[in-house]
Write a protein that holds these residues in place. Structure first.
Motif, PDB file in Angstrom:
ATOM      1  N   ALA A  47       0.826  -1.213   0.000  1.00 12.88           N
ATOM      2  CA  ALA A  47       0.000   0.000   0.000  1.00 12.88           C
ATOM      3  C   ALA A  47       0.854   1.253   0.000  1.00 12.88           C
ATOM      4  O   ALA A  47       0.564   2.225  -0.716  1.00 12.88           O
ATOM      5  N   LYS A  48       1.919   1.254   0.776  1.00 18.14           N
ATOM      6  CA  LYS A  48       2.814   2.411   0.804  1.00 18.14           C
ATOM      7  C   LYS A  48       3.494   2.605  -0.547  1.00 18.14           C
ATOM      8  O   LYS A  48       3.626   3.739  -1.036  1.00 18.14           O
ATOM      9  N   TYR A  49       3.923   1.508  -1.156  1.00 20.81           N
ATOM     10  CA  TYR A  49       4.556   1.607  -2.472  1.00 20.81           C
ATOM     11  C   TYR A  49       3.582   2.211  -3.485  1.00 20.81           C
ATOM     12  O   TYR A  49       3.956   3.120  -4.243  1.00 20.81           O
ATOM     13  N   LEU A  50       2.369   1.735  -3.516  1.00 24.39           N
ATOM     14  CA  LEU A  50       1.393   2.250  -4.472  1.00 24.39           C
ATOM     15  C   LEU A  50       1.107   3.725  -4.219  1.00 24.39           C
ATOM     16  O   LEU A  50       1.058   4.534  -5.148  1.00 24.39           O
ATOM     17  N   THR A  51       0.914   4.075  -2.963  1.00 28.63           N
ATOM     18  CA  THR A  51       0.641   5.471  -2.618  1.00 28.63           C
ATOM     19  C   THR A  51       1.807   6.377  -2.998  1.00 28.63           C
ATOM     20  O   THR A  51       1.617   7.463  -3.568  1.00 28.63           O
ATOM     21  N   ASP A  52       3.013   5.930  -2.700  1.00 25.63           N
ATOM     22  CA  ASP A  52       4.209   6.719  -3.021  1.00 25.63           C
ATOM     23  C   ASP A  52       4.363   6.926  -4.526  1.00 25.63           C
ATOM     24  O   ASP A  52       4.981   7.908  -4.970  1.00 25.63           O
ATOM     25  N   ASN A  53       3.824   5.995  -5.309  1.00 22.11           N
ATOM     26  CA  ASN A  53       3.927   6.095  -6.767  1.00 22.11           C
ATOM     27  C   ASN A  53       2.665   6.681  -7.409  1.00 22.11           C
ATOM     28  O   ASN A  53       2.494   6.607  -8.626  1.00 22.11           O
ATOM     29  N   GLY A  54       1.798   7.262  -6.596  1.00 19.58           N
ATOM     30  CA  GLY A  54       0.657   8.003  -7.111  1.00 19.58           C
ATOM     31  C   GLY A  54      -0.579   7.193  -7.417  1.00 19.58           C
ATOM     32  O   GLY A  54      -1.523   7.714  -8.025  1.00 19.58           O
ATOM     33  N   PHE A  55      -0.636   5.929  -6.978  1.00 19.69           N
ATOM     34  CA  PHE A  55      -1.812   5.096  -7.215  1.00 19.69           C
ATOM     35  C   PHE A  55      -2.697   5.133  -5.972  1.00 19.69           C
ATOM     36  O   PHE A  55      -2.258   4.789  -4.883  1.00 19.69           O
ATOM     37  N   LYS A  56      -3.936   5.532  -6.140  1.00 21.60           N
ATOM     38  CA  LYS A  56      -4.790   5.833  -4.996  1.00 21.60           C
ATOM     39  C   LYS A  56      -5.988   4.906  -4.862  1.00 21.60           C
ATOM     40  O   LYS A  56      -6.781   5.063  -3.933  1.00 21.60           O
TER      41      LYS A  56
END
Length: 364
Positions: free
Chosen positions: A204-213
């Protein structure tokens, strides 16, 4: 003796069913190359772009509702999972955890920041729950071998021999050096009740950090619902009926940016002489926890917390577990008993809708 072992597909379905737009079981996997947009192209999509992995002895599925996701992103997620598995797997004889276990009663072992933080979290929950969640239960887990071929009821003498080696107060942690020491030979740590939850948080952190919400992260029933589903609505998560032959949820939860983790007697088990033995072990008795519960579901913000809480609260039983859960901050619990009754913490009523007439909500 009848041994019951889940297939990969059943492992994915055993704890939670994702419905209402979170899972489209009839859709074929998306072609990632075709879904990668040109600059300026609209990124919101109706069907997810998904990738499945097989790590931690279970299926890991990541579904992202954003057409910008690429093979590179999914490959990087896979590397994150492989690193966690290589550090924290009890069954990988080259992992950091295996090295700690191999040096039980011999010497402390230095581990990575990531591994130490998860071990520290596991130790804290072990103390907080007075051993209902027990990071030192590895010897009994190995002995029972539930979920694998050859699982059987061990000799009582062997159980009695291993109980003293499954006590968490013999685990020593040194935060300054990141060293972990098991003080007695024969001890084994097992992070199986917390590592999957940690992994969901990492993804989840990886996705959030890469702009996926907008995404669903599912590690064998540990479900993290990231953001909202397309259209700005909450996710609808179905809570699995413990009777897997029916395959329909007992109710739905409406959530966003939350995680849902279930521990139940139906996840891994075997049958011997007409009695079912499940995988949630009591380190005091050396046997699977014996109470009137079929499952406990935790709803909270952190999957590592939900993972540890679902196991420990299940082990507490209904009365003590419900009392314990009510005192938690930003966490709710749902209990399903063997006689098809459902009990919930006070905040769960705000997000739960019962859908199965076979089950009765007792304390709305």
């Amino acid at each position: 003796m009848k041994i019951i072992k889940r297939s990969s597909l059943l492992l994915l379905l055993s704890a939670l069913l994702i419905i209402g737009g979170c899972m489209n079981s009839g859709a074929a996997p998306a072609d990632l190359n075709e879904k990668t947009p040109d600059s300026g192209q609209k990124t919101e999509i109706t069907d997810p772009i998904k990738k499945s992995y097989y790590i931690f002895d279970t299926i890991v599925q990541v579904k992202v509702y954003d057409s910008r996701i690429t093979d590179r992103h999914f490959n990087e997620i896979e590397e994150l999972l492989k690193t966690i598995d290589a550090e924290m797997s009890r069954t990988n004889d080259k992992s950091e955890l295996a090295k700690v276990n191999d040096n039980a009663g011999i010497k402390p072992v230095q581990v990575s920041d990531q591994t130490f933080n998860v071990v520290q979290k596991a130790y804290d929950y072990t103390k907080q729950t007075e051993g209902r969640f027990n990071l030192a239960i590895g010897p009994l887990v190995t002995l029972w071998n539930i979920g694998n071929e050859g699982a059987h009821v061990p000799d009582q003498s062997k159980i009695d021999e291993l109980i003293p080696h499954s006590q968490y107060n013999q685990v020593e942690l040194n935060p300054d050096t990141r060293e972990v020491y098991l003080k007695e030979k024969g001890m084994e740590m097992d992070l199986g009740g917390i590592a999957k939850g940690y992994s969901a948080d990492v993804i989840a952190k990886y996705l959030t950090d890469n702009g996926f919400k907008s995404a669903i992260i599912d590690l064998g029933g540990n479900v993290l619902a990231l953001g909202q589903k397309p259209g700005g609505h909450k996710w609808t998560i179905g809570i699995q009926d413990p009777d897997l032959s029916r395959g329909n949820p007992i109710g739905n939860l409406k959530v966003e940016n939350q995680t849902i983790v279930t521990s139940g007697v139906y996840e891994r088990f075997f049958e011997e002489d007409g009695k079912v033995y499940h995988h949630i072990l009591d380190s005091d008795t050396g046997y699977p926890v014996d109470n009137n519960l079929n499952s406990v579901t935790i709803l909270t913000d952190s999957s590592i917390d939900a993972d540890a809480l679902s196991t420990s609260i299940f082990s507490m039983g209904l009365e003590k577990g419900l009392e314990f859960a009510e005192q938690l901050d930003k966490a709710e619990a749902l209990f399903i008993t063997k006689d098809k009754k459902v009990y919930i913490t006070s905040g769960m009523a705000e997000v739960l809708a019962m859908t199965n007439d076979s089950y009765t909500l007792m304390n709305e």
